[in-house]
Design a protein around this motif. Sequence first.
Motif, PDB file in Angstrom:
ATOM      1  N   THR A  21      -1.886 -26.041  21.452  1.00 39.29           N
ATOM      2  CA  THR A  21      -1.231 -24.219  20.945  1.00 39.29           C
ATOM      3  C   THR A  21      -2.023 -24.098  22.151  1.00 39.29           C
ATOM      4  O   THR A  21      -3.671 -24.555  21.890  1.00 39.29           O
ATOM      5  CB  THR A  21      -1.090 -23.678  20.207  1.00 39.29           C
ATOM      6  OG1 THR A  21      -1.704 -23.984  19.799  1.00 39.29           O
ATOM      7  CG2 THR A  21       0.138 -24.184  18.965  1.00 39.29           C
ATOM      8  N   THR A  22      -1.973 -22.656  22.472  1.00 40.70           N
ATOM      9  CA  THR A  22      -3.198 -22.156  23.510  1.00 40.70           C
ATOM     10  C   THR A  22      -4.083 -21.273  22.638  1.00 40.70           C
ATOM     11  O   THR A  22      -4.314 -20.979  21.339  1.00 40.70           O
ATOM     12  CB  THR A  22      -2.441 -20.776  24.284  1.00 40.70           C
ATOM     13  OG1 THR A  22      -0.886 -21.405  25.023  1.00 40.70           O
ATOM     14  CG2 THR A  22      -3.361 -20.241  25.115  1.00 40.70           C
ATOM     15  N   PRO A  23      -5.522 -21.876  22.713  1.00 39.29           N
ATOM     16  CA  PRO A  23      -6.183 -21.468  21.763  1.00 39.29           C
ATOM     17  C   PRO A  23      -5.659 -19.708  21.725  1.00 39.29           C
ATOM     18  O   PRO A  23      -6.279 -19.525  22.592  1.00 39.29           O
ATOM     19  CB  PRO A  23      -7.367 -22.287  22.872  1.00 39.29           C
ATOM     20  CG  PRO A  23      -7.248 -23.038  23.410  1.00 39.29           C
ATOM     21  CD  PRO A  23      -5.976 -22.729  24.107  1.00 39.29           C
ATOM     22  N   ARG A  24      -6.580 -19.260  20.752  1.00 39.26           N
ATOM     23  CA  ARG A  24      -6.629 -17.831  20.472  1.00 39.26           C
ATOM     24  C   ARG A  24      -8.159 -17.428  20.317  1.00 39.26           C
ATOM     25  O   ARG A  24      -9.178 -17.743  19.502  1.00 39.26           O
ATOM     26  CB  ARG A  24      -5.615 -17.141  19.453  1.00 39.26           C
ATOM     27  CG  ARG A  24      -4.597 -18.139  19.607  1.00 39.26           C
ATOM     28  CD  ARG A  24      -3.356 -17.255  18.244  1.00 39.26           C
ATOM     29  NE  ARG A  24      -3.507 -17.583  16.779  1.00 39.26           N
ATOM     30  CZ  ARG A  24      -3.713 -17.616  16.172  1.00 39.26           C
ATOM     31  NH1 ARG A  24      -2.591 -16.668  15.274  1.00 39.26           N
ATOM     32  NH2 ARG A  24      -4.066 -17.456  15.226  1.00 39.26           N
ATOM     33  N   PHE A  25      -8.605 -16.671  21.129  1.00 40.31           N
ATOM     34  CA  PHE A  25     -10.434 -16.373  21.090  1.00 40.31           C
ATOM     35  C   PHE A  25     -10.292 -14.731  20.316  1.00 40.31           C
ATOM     36  O   PHE A  25      -8.971 -13.823  20.598  1.00 40.31           O
ATOM     37  CB  PHE A  25     -10.483 -16.123  22.976  1.00 40.31           C
ATOM     38  CG  PHE A  25     -11.377 -16.366  22.237  1.00 40.31           C
ATOM     39  CD1 PHE A  25     -12.686 -17.558  23.390  1.00 40.31           C
ATOM     40  CD2 PHE A  25     -12.527 -15.147  22.779  1.00 40.31           C
ATOM     41  CE1 PHE A  25     -13.725 -17.511  23.468  1.00 40.31           C
ATOM     42  CE2 PHE A  25     -14.256 -15.474  22.708  1.00 40.31           C
ATOM     43  CZ  PHE A  25     -14.647 -16.468  22.857  1.00 40.31           C
ATOM     44  N   PRO A  26     -10.739 -14.453  19.129  1.00 41.67           N
ATOM     45  CA  PRO A  26     -11.070 -13.323  19.067  1.00 41.67           C
ATOM     46  C   PRO A  26     -11.594 -12.280  19.573  1.00 41.67           C
ATOM     47  O   PRO A  26     -12.243 -12.571  20.264  1.00 41.67           O
ATOM     48  CB  PRO A  26     -12.219 -13.737  17.906  1.00 41.67           C
ATOM     49  CG  PRO A  26     -13.036 -15.038  17.631  1.00 41.67           C
ATOM     50  CD  PRO A  26     -12.115 -15.660  18.904  1.00 41.67           C
ATOM     51  N   VAL A  27     -11.013 -11.536  19.767  1.00 40.54           N
ATOM     52  CA  VAL A  27     -11.423 -10.677  20.248  1.00 40.54           C
ATOM     53  C   VAL A  27     -11.608  -9.145  19.483  1.00 40.54           C
ATOM     54  O   VAL A  27     -10.537  -8.551  18.419  1.00 40.54           O
ATOM     55  CB  VAL A  27     -10.102  -9.526  21.388  1.00 40.54           C
ATOM     56  CG1 VAL A  27     -10.158  -8.388  22.033  1.00 40.54           C
ATOM     57  CG2 VAL A  27      -9.662 -10.799  22.100  1.00 40.54           C
ATOM     58  N   PHE A  28     -12.433  -8.456  19.734  1.00 43.09           N
ATOM     59  CA  PHE A  28     -12.824  -6.732  19.011  1.00 43.09           C
ATOM     60  C   PHE A  28     -11.785  -5.928  20.198  1.00 43.09           C
ATOM     61  O   PHE A  28     -12.569  -5.301  20.914  1.00 43.09           O
ATOM     62  CB  PHE A  28     -14.166  -6.497  18.893  1.00 43.09           C
ATOM     63  CG  PHE A  28     -15.150  -7.328  17.334  1.00 43.09           C
ATOM     64  CD1 PHE A  28     -14.735  -7.064  15.918  1.00 43.09           C
ATOM     65  CD2 PHE A  28     -15.014  -8.563  17.307  1.00 43.09           C
ATOM     66  CE1 PHE A  28     -15.258  -7.796  15.174  1.00 43.09           C
ATOM     67  CE2 PHE A  28     -14.985  -9.618  16.221  1.00 43.09           C
ATOM     68  CZ  PHE A  28     -15.163  -8.715  15.403  1.00 43.09           C
ATOM     69  N   HIS A  29     -10.706  -5.322  19.300  1.00 48.09           N
ATOM     70  CA  HIS A  29     -10.712  -4.270  19.765  1.00 48.09           C
ATOM     71  C   HIS A  29     -11.529  -2.878  19.792  1.00 48.09           C
ATOM     72  O   HIS A  29     -10.993  -2.830  18.122  1.00 48.09           O
ATOM     73  CB  HIS A  29      -8.839  -4.182  20.282  1.00 48.09           C
ATOM     74  CG  HIS A  29      -8.363  -5.430  20.565  1.00 48.09           C
ATOM     75  ND1 HIS A  29      -7.516  -5.553  21.342  1.00 48.09           N
ATOM     76  CD2 HIS A  29      -8.270  -6.235  19.799  1.00 48.09           C
ATOM     77  CE1 HIS A  29      -7.106  -6.570  21.995  1.00 48.09           C
ATOM     78  NE2 HIS A  29      -7.273  -7.318  21.064  1.00 48.09           N
ATOM     79  N   LEU A  30     -12.190  -2.146  20.220  1.00 55.23           N
ATOM     80  CA  LEU A  30     -12.522  -1.016  20.162  1.00 55.23           C
ATOM     81  C   LEU A  30     -12.442  -0.151  21.199  1.00 55.23           C
ATOM     82  O   LEU A  30     -12.281   0.248  21.895  1.00 55.23           O
ATOM     83  CB  LEU A  30     -13.916  -1.153  19.944  1.00 55.23           C
ATOM     84  CG  LEU A  30     -14.798  -2.038  20.108  1.00 55.23           C
ATOM     85  CD1 LEU A  30     -16.299  -2.493  19.608  1.00 55.23           C
ATOM     86  CD2 LEU A  30     -14.836  -2.667  18.310  1.00 55.23           C
ATOM     87  N   PHE A  31     -11.621   0.943  19.660  1.00 55.24           N
ATOM     88  CA  PHE A  31     -11.577   2.564  19.919  1.00 55.24           C
ATOM     89  C   PHE A  31     -11.902   3.623  19.779  1.00 55.24           C
ATOM     90  O   PHE A  31     -12.871   3.894  18.403  1.00 55.24           O
ATOM     91  CB  PHE A  31      -9.564   2.644  19.432  1.00 55.24           C
ATOM     92  CG  PHE A  31      -8.583   1.844  19.926  1.00 55.24           C
ATOM     93  CD1 PHE A  31      -8.189   2.334  20.928  1.00 55.24           C
ATOM     94  CD2 PHE A  31      -8.766   0.629  18.985  1.00 55.24           C
ATOM     95  CE1 PHE A  31      -7.202   1.416  21.388  1.00 55.24           C
ATOM     96  CE2 PHE A  31      -7.506   0.160  19.610  1.00 55.24           C
ATOM     97  CZ  PHE A  31      -6.817  -0.091  20.519  1.00 55.24           C
ATOM     98  N   VAL A  32     -12.316   3.901  21.019  1.00 57.84           N
ATOM     99  CA  VAL A  32     -14.194   4.485  21.187  1.00 57.84           C
ATOM    100  C   VAL A  32     -13.669   6.032  20.949  1.00 57.84           C
ATOM    101  O   VAL A  32     -12.727   6.204  21.591  1.00 57.84           O
ATOM    102  CB  VAL A  32     -14.957   4.388  21.688  1.00 57.84           C
ATOM    103  CG1 VAL A  32     -15.456   3.050  21.512  1.00 57.84           C
ATOM    104  CG2 VAL A  32     -14.664   4.327  22.889  1.00 57.84           C
ATOM    105  N   GLU A  33     -14.447   7.359  20.864  1.00 56.14           N
ATOM    106  CA  GLU A  33     -13.864   8.685  20.672  1.00 56.14           C
ATOM    107  C   GLU A  33     -14.790   8.668  22.218  1.00 56.14           C
ATOM    108  O   GLU A  33     -14.596   9.798  22.968  1.00 56.14           O
ATOM    109  CB  GLU A  33     -14.897   9.441  20.071  1.00 56.14           C
ATOM    110  CG  GLU A  33     -14.916  10.944  20.140  1.00 56.14           C
ATOM    111  CD  GLU A  33     -15.862  12.041  18.879  1.00 56.14           C
ATOM    112  OE1 GLU A  33     -16.208  12.771  19.655  1.00 56.14           O
ATOM    113  OE2 GLU A  33     -15.735  11.079  18.030  1.00 56.14           O
ATOM    114  N   GLY A  34     -16.324   7.758  22.518  1.00 63.98           N
ATOM    115  CA  GLY A  34     -17.194   9.105  23.749  1.00 63.98           C
ATOM    116  C   GLY A  34     -16.154   7.843  25.241  1.00 63.98           C
ATOM    117  O   GLY A  34     -16.144   6.888  25.133  1.00 63.98           O
ATOM    118  N   ALA A  35     -16.465   8.520  26.297  1.00 65.09           N
ATOM    119  CA  ALA A  35     -15.421   7.499  26.977  1.00 65.09           C
ATOM    120  C   ALA A  35     -16.944   7.545  28.342  1.00 65.09           C
ATOM    121  O   ALA A  35     -16.959   6.487  29.090  1.00 65.09           O
ATOM    122  CB  ALA A  35     -15.022   8.800  28.219  1.00 65.09           C
ATOM    123  N   VAL A  36     -19.021   7.208  28.103  1.00 60.52           N
ATOM    124  CA  VAL A  36     -18.839   7.171  28.831  1.00 60.52           C
ATOM    125  C   VAL A  36     -20.073   6.137  27.906  1.00 60.52           C
ATOM    126  O   VAL A  36     -20.630   4.562  28.086  1.00 60.52           O
ATOM    127  CB  VAL A  36     -19.623   8.095  29.160  1.00 60.52           C
ATOM    128  CG1 VAL A  36     -21.344   7.483  29.904  1.00 60.52           C
ATOM    129  CG2 VAL A  36     -18.918   8.922  30.036  1.00 60.52           C
TER     130      VAL A  36
END
Length: 224
Positions: A21-36
């Motif tokens: 199967t297509t290898p699944r790469f772990p991703v950390f999705h980080l939802f942040v308050e600051g835009a910079v």
Amino acid sequence: MSARDRDQSAARGLRRRGVATTPRFPVFHLFVEGAVTEPDYFDRLKRVSDVVDGIKIKVLHPANSPRQIVPRQIVTAAIQARDTSSDSDVHQFWAIFDVEAPQPHGDLDDAMLLARCNDIPTAVSNPCFELWLLLHAMNQNGYLDTATAEARRHGMDGSKDKHLTDHTPVTSESVSRACERAQRLRVRHKEHGSVFPEDNPSSDMDILINAMRAVSASRRTSCG
């Protein structure tokens, strides 16, 4: 069973039977308050191999609203992304935001409850993310308001605005020191009975860093 559940079940079955199967790469999705500041920091963190080797970091800022971003919006965005991801068993979805001082965000308790009820991990800094940057270079044991934390950060790295500079220390060693200092602060607050959001200064960013390091180490072991 929903279509999404059937797809995930079929994919797991293929992996168990050894079907490619297509290898699944772990991703950390980080939802942040600051835009910079936060995006700058995580961009620099991508160069720290013992933290991010074998994983990807995706920083997201829910800036669709014209109003100031508040913690509940960040948690909600993380929940929606997790619930619509086909790889939510591999990826991680975090909500990263500040307490602020002397006037905390009004929806802090609501946001934390929403995160707990939906199993969304949080990395909260009190009073603000600048404290986490300070911990890379120094101890900080006394109460800080947001303005003072920002001013001390500017003095530390010579920054004039929210962007990181070449003097902002983001290395394996400084990140490890920041984690140790954050942990010591957590222990001290527990000993003194200081509970959220009265645990100023504090940061849970070390918990996120340790989660990244754990996944990174696991992938190095499995691939080695």
